[in-house]
Design a protein around this motif. Sequence first.
Motif, PDB file in Angstrom:
ATOM      1  N   LYS A  46      -6.405 -12.027 -11.876  1.00 13.52           N
ATOM      2  CA  LYS A  46      -7.471 -11.216 -11.262  1.00 13.52           C
ATOM      3  C   LYS A  46      -7.862 -11.731  -9.876  1.00 13.52           C
ATOM      4  O   LYS A  46      -8.570 -11.053  -9.142  1.00 13.52           O
ATOM      5  N   LYS A  47      -7.429 -12.947  -9.548  1.00 16.16           N
ATOM      6  CA  LYS A  47      -7.728 -13.501  -8.213  1.00 16.16           C
ATOM      7  C   LYS A  47      -6.610 -13.183  -7.221  1.00 16.16           C
ATOM      8  O   LYS A  47      -6.641 -13.606  -6.076  1.00 16.16           O
ATOM      9  N   LEU A  48      -5.584 -12.445  -7.696  1.00 17.69           N
ATOM     10  CA  LEU A  48      -4.426 -12.158  -6.825  1.00 17.69           C
ATOM     11  C   LEU A  48      -4.607 -10.795  -6.171  1.00 17.69           C
ATOM     12  O   LEU A  48      -4.653  -9.772  -6.885  1.00 17.69           O
ATOM     13  N   PRO A  49      -4.670 -10.722  -4.830  1.00 18.50           N
ATOM     14  CA  PRO A  49      -4.749  -9.410  -4.170  1.00 18.50           C
ATOM     15  C   PRO A  49      -3.615  -8.480  -4.643  1.00 18.50           C
ATOM     16  O   PRO A  49      -3.847  -7.304  -4.924  1.00 18.50           O
ATOM     17  N   ALA A  50      -2.402  -9.048  -4.798  1.00 24.16           N
ATOM     18  CA  ALA A  50      -1.243  -8.220  -5.187  1.00 24.16           C
ATOM     19  C   ALA A  50      -1.467  -7.585  -6.554  1.00 24.16           C
ATOM     20  O   ALA A  50      -1.142  -6.414  -6.777  1.00 24.16           O
ATOM     21  N   PHE A  51      -2.058  -8.332  -7.474  1.00 26.40           N
ATOM     22  CA  PHE A  51      -2.281  -7.831  -8.840  1.00 26.40           C
ATOM     23  C   PHE A  51      -3.370  -6.756  -8.837  1.00 26.40           C
ATOM     24  O   PHE A  51      -3.265  -5.745  -9.524  1.00 26.40           O
ATOM     25  N   ASN A  52      -4.381  -6.959  -8.002  1.00 25.09           N
ATOM     26  CA  ASN A  52      -5.532  -6.032  -7.997  1.00 25.09           C
ATOM     27  C   ASN A  52      -5.193  -4.681  -7.385  1.00 25.09           C
ATOM     28  O   ASN A  52      -5.947  -3.727  -7.523  1.00 25.09           O
ATOM     29  N   GLU A  53      -4.024  -4.577  -6.721  1.00 26.03           N
ATOM     30  CA  GLU A  53      -3.610  -3.265  -6.179  1.00 26.03           C
ATOM     31  C   GLU A  53      -3.161  -2.317  -7.298  1.00 26.03           C
ATOM     32  O   GLU A  53      -3.086  -1.108  -7.120  1.00 26.03           O
ATOM     33  N   LEU A  54      -2.856  -2.881  -8.461  1.00 23.18           N
ATOM     34  CA  LEU A  54      -2.275  -2.072  -9.547  1.00 23.18           C
ATOM     35  C   LEU A  54      -3.355  -1.310 -10.314  1.00 23.18           C
ATOM     36  O   LEU A  54      -4.522  -1.703 -10.310  1.00 23.18           O
ATOM     37  N   SER A  55      -2.943  -0.250 -10.996  1.00 20.21           N
ATOM     38  CA  SER A  55      -3.860   0.463 -11.897  1.00 20.21           C
ATOM     39  C   SER A  55      -4.158  -0.448 -13.091  1.00 20.21           C
ATOM     40  O   SER A  55      -3.431  -1.435 -13.322  1.00 20.21           O
ATOM     41  N   ASN A  56      -5.217  -0.124 -13.839  1.00 16.50           N
ATOM     42  CA  ASN A  56      -5.518  -0.953 -15.018  1.00 16.50           C
ATOM     43  C   ASN A  56      -4.356  -0.934 -16.019  1.00 16.50           C
ATOM     44  O   ASN A  56      -4.025  -1.954 -16.617  1.00 16.50           O
ATOM     45  N   GLU A  57      -3.706   0.239 -16.131  1.00 18.37           N
ATOM     46  CA  GLU A  57      -2.558   0.342 -17.042  1.00 18.37           C
ATOM     47  C   GLU A  57      -1.449  -0.592 -16.571  1.00 18.37           C
ATOM     48  O   GLU A  57      -0.845  -1.317 -17.358  1.00 18.37           O
ATOM     49  N   GLY A  58      -1.249  -0.638 -15.251  1.00 17.13           N
ATOM     50  CA  GLY A  58      -0.195  -1.505 -14.698  1.00 17.13           C
ATOM     51  C   GLY A  58      -0.524  -2.974 -14.923  1.00 17.13           C
ATOM     52  O   GLY A  58       0.341  -3.776 -15.323  1.00 17.13           O
ATOM     53  N   LYS A  59      -1.793  -3.345 -14.706  1.00 14.28           N
ATOM     54  CA  LYS A  59      -2.211  -4.752 -14.890  1.00 14.28           C
ATOM     55  C   LYS A  59      -1.985  -5.167 -16.345  1.00 14.28           C
ATOM     56  O   LYS A  59      -1.416  -6.214 -16.629  1.00 14.28           O
TER      57      LYS A  59
END
Length: 243
Positions: free
Chosen positions: A62-75
């Motif tokens: 959750k601290k990764l900008p790259a991860f936060n670009e994804l939809s919740n389903e993607g995460k």
Amino acid sequence: LSFQLNTAELRALDNVREAFSGMNETLDSGKQRESFMKNNKTPTDIMNIMDITMRRLVKMSKKLPAFNELSNEGKFALLKGGMVEMLTVRGVTRYDASSNSWKTPVVPDQYNVPVSMFDQLNMDCRDEQKHRFMQFVSALHEDLRKNELAISLIMLIVLFSHRDNVNSPNDRILIDKHHRDYSALLFRYLESLYGEDARKFQEILPRALELLHVISDHSITLFMGTVKTEEAEPLPREFFKTD
Ligand SMILES: C[C@H](CCC[C@H](C)C(=O)O)[C@H]1CC[C@H]2[C@@H]3CC=C4C=C(O)CC[C@]4(C)[C@H]3CC[C@]12C
């Protein structure tokens, strides 16, 4: 030919360091600490110990900008697909050959987790899984195993390699992009340390990650029938079936 990292690469590495900064915080209280302090750790205790690492890996993502670009389903799909692989990579960095156990800065050394805990797990797969884990330890070159930042980048390459479970086209494009970016960043980082010699990692890493995939695919039933479900944390039970 200079292998010096440029400012964008240095900033990207700082983002990675920052995301992983909570992984080694000491554990002060709670049920998990009790599980660590027991001399004879049961599979239920191991589950509650894994819960700590898993929660910290979720917090890291959750601290990764790259991860936060994804939809919740993607995460959710990436964490579902990559959690056991990241846990296993964590296990390689914490593995102490002299005591054949996992040691961690999270608790005092005497509370280490013996690798012999495998012998209490599901007899259908415990021996193969223990063997595969030891194979993976030797598959990850010493220079990588001892380098926290390289390990963090390997975990991110693993996390962003599960796009097959993701449906949204936008997520898939982003996941492929970040997978390529983290792979490139790892090799640039290794080049900045080892110059031309970094090429050796280009061969060994794909094979190690292939083995990691096999480990993860065969882990699901490892704790089956050995855990008191009501005493185990819920998060690890999403990855390791208990009954
Ligand atoms: C790294 C971890 C010990 C340190 C935990 C501590 C909170 C920390 O993260 O520093 C150990 C304890 C249990 C180990 C798994 C047990 C079964 C496993 C079964 C497999 O098939 C692969 C390896 C794993 C996931 C082990 C990885 C390393 C773990 C998480």
